[in-house]
Design a protein around this motif. Structure first.
Motif, PDB file in Angstrom:
ATOM      1  N   SER A  93       0.932  -1.207   0.064  1.00 35.39           N
ATOM      2  CA  SER A  93      -0.028  -0.024   0.013  1.00 35.39           C
ATOM      3  C   SER A  93       0.707   1.403   0.074  1.00 35.39           C
ATOM      4  O   SER A  93       0.383   2.421  -0.240  1.00 35.39           O
ATOM      5  N   CYS A 114       6.690  -0.392   8.515  1.00 36.31           N
ATOM      6  CA  CYS A 114       5.472  -0.315   9.181  1.00 36.31           C
ATOM      7  C   CYS A 114       5.664  -0.437  10.650  1.00 36.31           C
ATOM      8  O   CYS A 114       5.619  -1.751  10.987  1.00 36.31           O
ATOM      9  N   ARG A 240      -3.570   1.805  12.925  1.00 35.31           N
ATOM     10  CA  ARG A 240      -3.539   1.814  11.428  1.00 35.31           C
ATOM     11  C   ARG A 240      -2.304   1.864  10.626  1.00 35.31           C
ATOM     12  O   ARG A 240      -1.829   1.376   9.817  1.00 35.31           O
ATOM     13  N   LYS A 243      -0.426  -1.292  10.576  1.00 39.57           N
ATOM     14  CA  LYS A 243      -0.818  -2.124   9.705  1.00 39.57           C
ATOM     15  C   LYS A 243      -0.611  -1.613   8.405  1.00 39.57           C
ATOM     16  O   LYS A 243      -1.346  -1.973   7.096  1.00 39.57           O
ATOM     17  N   GLU A 245      -1.789   1.168   6.949  1.00 38.33           N
ATOM     18  CA  GLU A 245      -2.892   1.798   6.588  1.00 38.33           C
ATOM     19  C   GLU A 245      -2.894   3.209   6.751  1.00 38.33           C
ATOM     20  O   GLU A 245      -3.749   4.065   6.484  1.00 38.33           O
TER      21      GLU A 245
END
Length: 382
Positions: A93, A114, A240, A243, A245
């Motif tokens: 992502s 991350c 988030r 993850k 995100e």
């Protein structure tokens, strides 16, 4: 001759005694009148008034207890953030903590990790310390009512913890603004993160709101409720982020701007300390010196944890720009400033020999911290 001297002092002490007796009688007269009035009332009214009196005594007891008891206050709390967070593999992502120097791009897998942001975590922990581990003093009813209508900040009593909490909150507010505007976005051009925006809005809420207010008239949501909501938003963002995100843009230019904003914030506090120290020399009798002192102390307390956490989040930038020694000095100066914990705050003349100038002493450390921040900023700006 000796008899005359003895007679003089005897009459003098008798006059002083009569004067003290009259003063005590004058002070006690309203209470004596209330006592007589109370004994003449009916049983039901006595019970109602007794319950109200007990409730008032209980409220003041709780108020005195909460203002004097500082739960989990620890000048070494920032040690929990003195580590580099464990790096996790990047996700396709392109989210997470973007590390590296100015050339890092959100789509480059090698330039990303991350993991949770320690700056966000430290900010949430400080809010939790202010409103969950301790009662938020500034919005308590008895604090708002003051001492017989006189603002507690204008007295030497029961306002130190409130000023300290507001100082910590100042550091928190500054940090959440930077999280929304720069750190939680890619190069400041991507969409604002909804969780960070919500947290910033909640933490900008008025610090003194109780359950009921007069302007506007009616029930209200108290200040601590908004701050507790901000904790959830900050931790939700970190979840988030872990993850992949969400984004924490840990670039050198973002660190430069973050440091610059903090330096300006601390500089404004230094001016407040200087103004009070230069124009008021009441020593131990300056009733506003304590809230100035503890506000600045709380601000340094908050930034100590946040800047220590920033060292982990911006680990690559600090290492690449050779800022390790400067950052060590910054943390040392912040920790040194927290060692100043006088029992009574004195705002005496700086050249005085009897009453110290605690505002000038703390102001010296504030300027040292700001000087360290400016030096770090200059290195980042090269």
């Amino acid at each position: 001759m000796l008899d005359a001297i003895v007679t003089f002092f005897t009459r003098a002490f008798q006059a002083v005694g009569r004067g003290l007796g009259l003063a005590v009688a004058f002070v006690l007269r309203p209470f004596v009148w209330l006592g007589r009035w109370f004994t003449q009332r009916g049983v039901i009214l006595k019970v109602v008034l007794g319950v109200l009196l007990l409730g008032l005594v209980g409220l003041y007891g709780y108020f005195f207890w909460t203002t004097q008891r500082w739960t989990n206050f620890d000048t070494d709390y920032a040690r929990a953030y003195q580590r580099t967070a464990e790096v996790k593999p990047s996700e396709p992502s392109g989210a997470g903590i973007i590390t590296g120097d100015d050339e890092a791009k959100p789509g480059d897998g090698a330039a990303q990790t991350c993991r949770r942001s320690l700056v966000v975590g430290a900010t949430a922990d400080l809010v939790d310390f202010n409103v969950n581990q301790n009662a938020w003093i500034s919005s308590m009813l008895l604090y708002k009512l003051g001492l017989f209508g006189l603002d507690w900040d204008r007295t030497p009593y029961f306002d130190n913890k409130a000023a300290f909490q507001r100082g910590v909150n100042q550091a928190i507010r500054r940090t959440t603004i930077e999280l929304v505007d720069t750190l939680g976005r890619v190069r400041g051009t991507s969409q604002i993160d909804a969780d960070l925006q919500s947290a910033r809005g909640a933490l900008q809420f008025d610090e003194t709101t109780w359950y009921f207010g007069l302007s506007p008239f009616g029930p209200k949501t108290p200040t601590p409720s908004f701050y507790r909501a901000a904790i959830k938003d900050l931790r939700k963002f970190n979840d988030r982020l872990e993850k992949c995100e969400a984004v924490f843009d840990a670039r050198a230019d973002n660190l430069l701007q973050f440091i610059d904003r903090i330096a300006n914030d601390i500089g404004a506090t230094s001016a407040i300390l200087r103004e009070r120290s230069e124009h008021y020399n009441g020593g131990w009798f300056d009733t506003r010196a304590d809230d100035r002192f503890w506000f600045a102390y709380g601000q340094l307390y908050g930034y100590y944890g946040i800047l220590t956490a920033a060292r982990a989040d911006f680990h690559d930038v600090i290492a690449q720009r050779g800022l390790v020694a400067l950052w060590d000095e910054l943390e040392e100066q912040l920790r040194a400033s927290l060692r100043i914990q006088p029992f009574i705050i004195s705002n005496g003349a700086e050249s005085g020999w009897l009453m110290p100038s605690h505002l000038a002493t703390l102001g010296f450390y504030v300027l040292r911290v700001r000087s360290n921040l400016v030096e770090i900023r200059l290195v980042l700006d090269r």
